[in-house]
Design a protein around this motif. Sequence first.
Motif, short mmCIF file in Angstrom:
data_model
loop_
_atom_site.label_atom_id
_atom_site.label_comp_id
_atom_site.label_asym_id
_atom_site.label_seq_id
_atom_site.Cartn_x
_atom_site.Cartn_y
_atom_site.Cartn_z
N THR A 52 0.84 -1.20 0.00
CA THR A 52 0.00 0.00 0.00
C THR A 52 0.87 1.25 0.00
O THR A 52 2.10 1.18 0.03
CB THR A 52 -0.91 0.02 1.24
OG1 THR A 52 -0.13 0.38 2.39
CG2 THR A 52 -1.55 -1.34 1.48
N ASP A 57 -3.56 -5.81 8.44
CA ASP A 57 -4.35 -6.70 7.58
C ASP A 57 -4.03 -6.56 6.10
O ASP A 57 -4.18 -7.51 5.34
CB ASP A 57 -5.85 -6.45 7.79
CG ASP A 57 -6.36 -7.04 9.09
OD1 ASP A 57 -5.59 -7.75 9.77
OD2 ASP A 57 -7.54 -6.80 9.43
N ASN A 58 -3.61 -5.37 5.67
CA ASN A 58 -3.37 -5.16 4.23
C ASN A 58 -1.91 -5.34 3.83
O ASN A 58 -1.53 -5.02 2.71
CB ASN A 58 -3.87 -3.79 3.79
CG ASN A 58 -3.26 -2.65 4.60
OD1 ASN A 58 -2.39 -2.86 5.45
ND2 ASN A 58 -3.73 -1.43 4.36
N TYR A 113 -0.49 -13.56 5.13
CA TYR A 113 -1.27 -12.40 4.72
C TYR A 113 -0.89 -12.06 3.28
O TYR A 113 0.29 -11.85 2.98
CB TYR A 113 -0.93 -11.19 5.59
CG TYR A 113 -1.46 -11.19 7.01
CD1 TYR A 113 -1.56 -12.35 7.77
CD2 TYR A 113 -1.82 -9.99 7.61
CE1 TYR A 113 -2.02 -12.31 9.07
CE2 TYR A 113 -2.28 -9.94 8.91
CZ TYR A 113 -2.38 -11.10 9.63
OH TYR A 113 -2.83 -11.06 10.92
N GLN A 121 -2.74 -9.91 -0.20
CA GLN A 121 -3.83 -9.27 -0.94
C GLN A 121 -5.13 -9.23 -0.15
O GLN A 121 -6.21 -9.52 -0.66
CB GLN A 121 -4.03 -9.97 -2.29
CG GLN A 121 -2.83 -9.80 -3.22
CD GLN A 121 -3.03 -10.40 -4.59
OE1 GLN A 121 -3.92 -11.22 -4.80
NE2 GLN A 121 -2.21 -9.99 -5.54
N GLY A 122 -5.01 -8.87 1.11
CA GLY A 122 -6.19 -8.71 1.96
C GLY A 122 -6.74 -9.99 2.56
O GLY A 122 -7.68 -9.94 3.35
#
Length: 204
Positions: free
Chosen positions: A88, A103-104, A125, A127-128
């Motif tokens: 991100t 989480d992302n 974890y 891609q979401g």
Amino acid sequence: MELIFESDFSKKLDPGLWKVEMDSTPNSQVYTNAGKLIMDTEGGVTVWLDKKLEGDYEITYNRRVVLDSGRNDRLSDLNQFWAASDPTDIGMFHRSGKFESYDNMHLYYVGFGGNYNETTRFRKYYQGEKPVLGEYITEPYLLKANHDYQIKTIVRAGEVSFWVDDKLFFEYDDPSPLQAGYFGFRSTWSRHQISNLKIRKLID
């Protein structure tokens, strides 16, 4: 094996090397004392090593969950992240320390003795999504108070494994392995002592 990083935590944490993400709770602190990294928190905390790891490597350290008379003492959450990266625009080392804030990210995660020492889980974890790839709920795989654990994590040729006192807890041959990323000590509402961190490059 080639030693590429070690810390005996004999000095104050170098903010250029260690990045602390901690929930803003008043009775939480992260510090070093007598050769140990202390995470004594009433909320979530991640202590990241600001050194990107790639290729094949092994991480070892000692860790104890302290249960005594401390205000944050609770037998729970000997956790860690590894091979972590941020897809991100938030970037690494800018999160709140709350568990859901990760989480992302892309990473591997073990929660040893989570949920008040009722579960030990391994997740990836990506891609979401964060599926549980392995889980234990029985005593041999749950925490003991004031025990000096030897933790070992191995990343080799797309396979990751997590060991406790030379016992294999989790092993995963990842069809889409996380190629490079960061390692972090993770916990919430508890007191942990960590020592003798060593990271070695694996050489065939």
